[in-house]
Write a protein that holds these residues in place. Structure first.
Motif, mmCIF file in Angstrom:
data_model
loop_
_atom_site.group_PDB
_atom_site.id
_atom_site.type_symbol
_atom_site.label_atom_id
_atom_site.label_comp_id
_atom_site.label_asym_id
_atom_site.label_seq_id
_atom_site.Cartn_x
_atom_site.Cartn_y
_atom_site.Cartn_z
ATOM 1 N N ASP A 96 1.054 -1.516 -0.425
ATOM 2 C CA ASP A 96 -0.058 -0.095 0.037
ATOM 3 C C ASP A 96 0.939 1.429 0.184
ATOM 4 O O ASP A 96 0.631 1.939 0.816
ATOM 5 C CB ASP A 96 -1.038 -0.012 1.253
ATOM 6 N N ASN A 97 1.624 1.935 -1.122
ATOM 7 C CA ASN A 97 2.247 2.747 -1.676
ATOM 8 C C ASN A 97 1.689 3.174 -2.692
ATOM 9 O O ASN A 97 1.214 2.881 -3.427
ATOM 10 C CB ASN A 97 3.702 2.388 -1.198
ATOM 11 N N ASN A 98 2.495 4.051 -2.920
ATOM 12 C CA ASN A 98 2.471 4.772 -4.028
ATOM 13 C C ASN A 98 3.357 3.893 -6.006
ATOM 14 O O ASN A 98 3.638 4.685 -6.853
ATOM 15 C CB ASN A 98 2.597 5.990 -4.778
ATOM 16 N N LEU A 99 3.630 2.454 -5.550
ATOM 17 C CA LEU A 99 5.094 2.774 -5.985
ATOM 18 C C LEU A 99 4.506 1.962 -7.990
ATOM 19 O O LEU A 99 5.148 1.664 -8.415
ATOM 20 C CB LEU A 99 5.543 0.940 -5.421
ATOM 21 N N GLY A 100 3.196 1.551 -7.912
ATOM 22 C CA GLY A 100 3.282 1.549 -9.688
ATOM 23 C C GLY A 100 3.181 2.928 -10.394
ATOM 24 O O GLY A 100 3.322 2.318 -11.673
ATOM 25 N N GLU A 101 4.233 3.874 -9.901
ATOM 26 C CA GLU A 101 4.438 4.991 -10.797
ATOM 27 C C GLU A 101 5.590 4.893 -10.592
ATOM 28 O O GLU A 101 6.022 5.648 -11.482
ATOM 29 C CB GLU A 101 3.875 6.289 -10.037
ATOM 30 N N ILE A 102 6.718 4.508 -10.036
ATOM 31 C CA ILE A 102 7.829 4.756 -10.242
ATOM 32 C C ILE A 102 8.120 3.161 -11.943
ATOM 33 O O ILE A 102 8.066 2.209 -12.147
ATOM 34 C CB ILE A 102 8.125 4.485 -9.525
ATOM 35 N N ASP A 103 9.715 3.932 -12.477
ATOM 36 C CA ASP A 103 9.684 3.554 -13.843
ATOM 37 C C ASP A 103 11.331 2.661 -13.070
ATOM 38 O O ASP A 103 11.776 2.321 -14.151
ATOM 39 C CB ASP A 103 9.822 4.112 -15.227
ATOM 40 N N ASP A 104 11.822 2.858 -12.215
ATOM 41 C CA ASP A 104 13.171 2.730 -11.852
ATOM 42 C C ASP A 104 13.114 1.761 -10.222
ATOM 43 O O ASP A 104 12.951 2.338 -9.282
ATOM 44 C CB ASP A 104 14.240 3.936 -11.478
ATOM 45 N N TRP A 105 13.243 0.098 -10.359
ATOM 46 C CA TRP A 105 13.413 -0.395 -9.858
ATOM 47 C C TRP A 105 14.867 -1.230 -9.659
ATOM 48 O O TRP A 105 15.045 -2.211 -9.849
ATOM 49 C CB TRP A 105 12.152 -1.897 -10.164
ATOM 50 N N SER A 106 15.720 -0.271 -9.727
ATOM 51 C CA SER A 106 17.300 -0.668 -9.912
ATOM 52 C C SER A 106 17.774 -0.721 -8.156
ATOM 53 O O SER A 106 19.292 -1.725 -8.338
ATOM 54 C CB SER A 106 18.413 0.312 -10.536
ATOM 55 N N PHE A 107 17.238 -0.851 -6.894
ATOM 56 C CA PHE A 107 17.444 -0.910 -6.116
ATOM 57 C C PHE A 107 17.229 -2.422 -5.703
ATOM 58 O O PHE A 107 18.292 -3.326 -5.126
ATOM 59 C CB PHE A 107 16.446 -0.305 -4.943
#
Length: 159
Positions: A96-107
Motif C-alpha cells: 500500500d504505497n504508490n510504487l505503480g508510478e515508478i519506473d526505476d526498480w534498480s534498487f
C-alpha cells in the motif's frame, strides 16, 4: 591497587556489558511524530514504519547494515533509493504505497538484496506490470502481488 578500585573496575565492566546486550534490534514507528529526527539505532535488525505518510526512504535506513526486515507499509512512497540494494534484507514489505508510478526498480539489482531477499510484498501498489528485477531475485520464496492491476508478466530473465 586497593580492593575498592578493583570492585569499581569490575562493576563498570559488567554495567557496560549489560548495556551492550540491550542494544535495540527492533523498532516500530506508527506515528510521524515517532520518526527519529537524527539517526536510527545502528544495530536494528527489524524496522517497521507503518502509516506515517512517508514519501521518501531516508539514506540513514539504507545504511543500517544489520537490517534484515524492513516494513514500510501504508505510506506514500513513489521511489526507493538505489542504496536499498546494498542491504541484506530477507523480508521487504512495501504494501500500500504508490510504487505503480515508478519506473526505476534498480534498487532490486543490488547484489546483496537480490541474493538475500526471500519475501517481498508489493501488494496494493497499482502495479500494471511485475518489475523485471523481481524475476532476478533467485532466493525469493514469497511474493505478494494482491490488489494490483497487473495486465502482464515479464518474460523470465535468462543469464
Amino acid at each position: 591497587m586497593e580492593g575498592k578500585d578493583v570492585i569499581n573496575l569490575r562493576l563498570n565492566t559488567v554495567t557496560a556489558m549489560a548495556q551492550k546486550s540491550k542494544l535495540q534490534t527492533k523498532m516500530a514507528i506508527n506515528r510521524h511524530s515517532d520518526y527519529p529526527i537524527k539517526v536510527f539505532p545502528r544495530y536494528l535488525q527489524s524496522l517497521t514504519i507503518d502509516n506515517t505518510q512517508l514519501v521518501k526512504l531516508s539514506y540513514h535506513i539504507c545504511s543500517l547494515r544489520n537490517l534484515t526486515h524492513l516494513d514500510v507499509s501504508n505510506n506514500k512512497l513513489r521511489k526507493l533509493p538505489v542504496e536499498l540494494g546494498r542491504l541484506h534484507l530477507s523480508k521487504l514489505v512495501l504494501h500500500d504505497n504508490n510504487l505503480g508510478e515508478i519506473d526505476d526498480w534498480s534498487f532490486l539489482n543490488g547484489s546483496k538484496l537480490r541474493d538475500s531477499l526471500r519475501e517481498l510484498d508489493l501488494s496494493a501498489n497499482d502495479l500494471t506490470c511485475l518489475p523485471l528485477p523481481v524475476v532476478k531475485c533467485h532466493k525469493l520464496v514469497n511474493l505478494n502481488l494482491n490488489y494490483n492491476n497487473l495486465t502482464h508478466l515479464p518474460l523470465p530473465y535468462v543469464a
